[in-house]
Scaffold this motif. Structure first.
Motif, PDB file in Angstrom:
ATOM      1  N   ASP A 108       0.829  -1.207   0.000  1.00  0.00           N
ATOM      2  CA  ASP A 108       0.000   0.000   0.000  1.00  0.00           C
ATOM      3  C   ASP A 108       0.864   1.258   0.000  1.00  0.00           C
ATOM      4  O   ASP A 108       0.543   2.251  -0.663  1.00  0.00           O
ATOM      5  N   ALA A 109       1.965   1.235   0.744  1.00  0.00           N
ATOM      6  CA  ALA A 109       2.843   2.402   0.802  1.00  0.00           C
ATOM      7  C   ALA A 109       3.504   2.661  -0.537  1.00  0.00           C
ATOM      8  O   ALA A 109       3.630   3.817  -0.978  1.00  0.00           O
ATOM      9  N   LEU A 110       3.921   1.597  -1.213  1.00  0.00           N
ATOM     10  CA  LEU A 110       4.603   1.755  -2.497  1.00  0.00           C
ATOM     11  C   LEU A 110       3.662   2.301  -3.574  1.00  0.00           C
ATOM     12  O   LEU A 110       4.135   2.835  -4.584  1.00  0.00           O
ATOM     13  N   LYS A 111       2.386   2.213  -3.351  1.00  0.00           N
ATOM     14  CA  LYS A 111       1.424   2.825  -4.275  1.00  0.00           C
ATOM     15  C   LYS A 111       1.385   4.343  -4.117  1.00  0.00           C
ATOM     16  O   LYS A 111       0.868   5.050  -4.988  1.00  0.00           O
ATOM     17  N   GLN A 112       1.927   4.832  -3.004  1.00  0.00           N
ATOM     18  CA  GLN A 112       1.890   6.272  -2.717  1.00  0.00           C
ATOM     19  C   GLN A 112       3.087   7.022  -3.279  1.00  0.00           C
ATOM     20  O   GLN A 112       3.056   8.249  -3.380  1.00  0.00           O
ATOM     21  N   GLY A 113       4.166   6.317  -3.598  1.00  0.00           N
ATOM     22  CA  GLY A 113       5.365   6.988  -4.101  1.00  0.00           C
ATOM     23  C   GLY A 113       6.602   6.163  -3.835  1.00  0.00           C
ATOM     24  O   GLY A 113       6.528   5.037  -3.328  1.00  0.00           O
ATOM     25  N   SER A 114       7.741   6.723  -4.161  1.00  0.00           N
ATOM     26  CA  SER A 114       9.007   5.988  -4.057  1.00  0.00           C
ATOM     27  C   SER A 114       9.823   6.360  -2.828  1.00  0.00           C
ATOM     28  O   SER A 114      10.849   5.738  -2.558  1.00  0.00           O
ATOM     29  N   ARG A 115       9.397   7.395  -2.098  1.00  0.00           N
ATOM     30  CA  ARG A 115      10.128   7.819  -0.899  1.00  0.00           C
ATOM     31  C   ARG A 115       9.216   7.610   0.314  1.00  0.00           C
ATOM     32  O   ARG A 115       8.264   8.356   0.526  1.00  0.00           O
ATOM     33  N   ILE A 116       9.508   6.592   1.079  1.00  0.00           N
ATOM     34  CA  ILE A 116       8.625   6.199   2.173  1.00  0.00           C
ATOM     35  C   ILE A 116       9.331   6.407   3.510  1.00  0.00           C
ATOM     36  O   ILE A 116      10.516   6.110   3.659  1.00  0.00           O
ATOM     37  N   GLY A 117       8.606   6.920   4.478  1.00  0.00           N
ATOM     38  CA  GLY A 117       9.102   7.053   5.842  1.00  0.00           C
ATOM     39  C   GLY A 117       8.448   6.023   6.743  1.00  0.00           C
ATOM     40  O   GLY A 117       7.321   5.597   6.496  1.00  0.00           O
ATOM     41  N   MET A 118       9.150   5.615   7.798  1.00  0.00           N
ATOM     42  CA  MET A 118       8.602   4.625   8.724  1.00  0.00           C
ATOM     43  C   MET A 118       8.923   5.028  10.155  1.00  0.00           C
ATOM     44  O   MET A 118      10.076   5.331  10.480  1.00  0.00           O
ATOM     45  N   LEU A 119       7.918   5.032  10.998  1.00  0.00           N
ATOM     46  CA  LEU A 119       8.074   5.298  12.428  1.00  0.00           C
ATOM     47  C   LEU A 119       8.002   3.979  13.180  1.00  0.00           C
ATOM     48  O   LEU A 119       6.998   3.264  13.117  1.00  0.00           O
ATOM     49  N   ALA A 120       9.078   3.638  13.878  1.00  0.00           N
ATOM     50  CA  ALA A 120       9.179   2.375  14.598  1.00  0.00           C
ATOM     51  C   ALA A 120       9.415   2.634  16.086  1.00  0.00           C
ATOM     52  O   ALA A 120       9.860   3.722  16.477  1.00  0.00           O
ATOM     53  N   THR A 121       9.151   1.611  16.902  1.00  0.00           N
ATOM     54  CA  THR A 121       9.397   1.719  18.337  1.00  0.00           C
ATOM     55  C   THR A 121      10.182   0.527  18.887  1.00  0.00           C
ATOM     56  O   THR A 121      10.548   0.529  20.057  1.00  0.00           O
ATOM     57  N   PHE A 122      10.425  -0.493  18.059  1.00  0.00           N
ATOM     58  CA  PHE A 122      11.138  -1.693  18.517  1.00  0.00           C
ATOM     59  C   PHE A 122      12.360  -1.887  17.621  1.00  0.00           C
ATOM     60  O   PHE A 122      12.260  -2.386  16.501  1.00  0.00           O
ATOM     61  N   ALA A 123      13.514  -1.462  18.113  1.00  0.00           N
ATOM     62  CA  ALA A 123      14.729  -1.411  17.296  1.00  0.00           C
ATOM     63  C   ALA A 123      15.121  -2.751  16.668  1.00  0.00           C
ATOM     64  O   ALA A 123      15.566  -2.777  15.514  1.00  0.00           O
ATOM     65  N   PRO A 124      14.999  -3.898  17.379  1.00  0.00           N
ATOM     66  CA  PRO A 124      15.431  -5.156  16.762  1.00  0.00           C
ATOM     67  C   PRO A 124      14.670  -5.523  15.494  1.00  0.00           C
ATOM     68  O   PRO A 124      15.123  -6.381  14.733  1.00  0.00           O
TER      69      PRO A 124
END
Length: 220
Positions: free
Chosen positions: A105-121
């Motif tokens: 779904d994200a790749l349908k929005q464009g080629s530059r994607i950001g991700m917010l994570a909370t679990f580093a491993p």
């Protein structure tokens, strides 16, 4: 008529509420049930890599779901991708990794994607899975991740407001992107807070996963 029986396999209890809410909203006919091994997350955090014993536990949970007459399996923890691939090969039913549908779904929005994570491993394997999905779709994409582990600590302590605010505060660190992914099922609860500080599309794994699994089962 009863809907399909779906095994939801969790490594953290905070993932249960978001995915149940997504099923209620998007696929109320389904009959999800929960399998929780809440030692998986701390064991994975202590390990330098996905150890064989953790790998075996992920596969064993899928096999157990088969004995419980599940029609499909959805894993909700994003730190066990390679083990989930093995689980997929071990059972006959559809098995969905936590974030694969959200990546599409994200790749349908464009080629530059950001991700917010909370679990580093989980970050390295998620970034690898994102790039693998882009290649599978014949796309070239970049992924910028900001990880806020203190937000997960707040959430586990019951402080949802702080969790959500920390993720919203991290949005500027993503820079110039076309869309934002909330990396984990637990981070989906910050959707409103993140949307309040950006006009970009914001995607959450539970919604994408439920719709994708429903499509797979209904196509069978």
């Amino acid at each position: 008529m009863n809907g399909p029986r779906i095994a939801l396999i969790h490594a953290v209890a905070v993932a249960i509420e978001p995915i149940r809410a997504a099923f209620d909203a998007l696929w109320p006919e389904a009959r999800p049930f929960n399998l929780l091994d809440d030692a998986l997350s701390p064991d994975r955090e202590r390990a330098a890599a996905l150890a064989p014993e953790l790998h075996a536990r992920i596969v064993a949970l899928a096999c157990y779901a088969g004995t419980a007459e599940a029609d499909g399996i959805l894993y909700t923890c994003s730190a066990f991708g390679p083990a989930i691939e093995a689980a997929r090969a071990a059972v006959a039913m559809p098995v969905l990794k936590p974030n694969e549908a959200m990546f599409v779904d994200a790749l349908k929005q464009g080629s530059r994607i950001g991700m917010l994570a909370t679990f580093a491993p989980s970050v390295v394997s998620m970034e690898e899975e994102f790039q693998a999905k882009a290649r599978e779709l014949g796309l070239t994409a970049s992924l910028r991740t900001v990880c806020v582990p203190a937000a997960m600590t707040a959430l586990k302590a019951g402080d949802r407001a702080t969790h959500d605010a920390m993720l919203a505060d991290a949005v500027p660190g993503l820079g110039d992107v076309d869309a934002i992914m909330l990396a984990h099922f637990s981070t989906s609860r910050a959707m409103d807070a993140v949307c309040a500080v950006t006009s970009l599309p914001v995607l959450a794994a539970p919604r994408s996963a439920v719709l994708a699994l429903r499509a797979r089962l209904e196509a069978r």
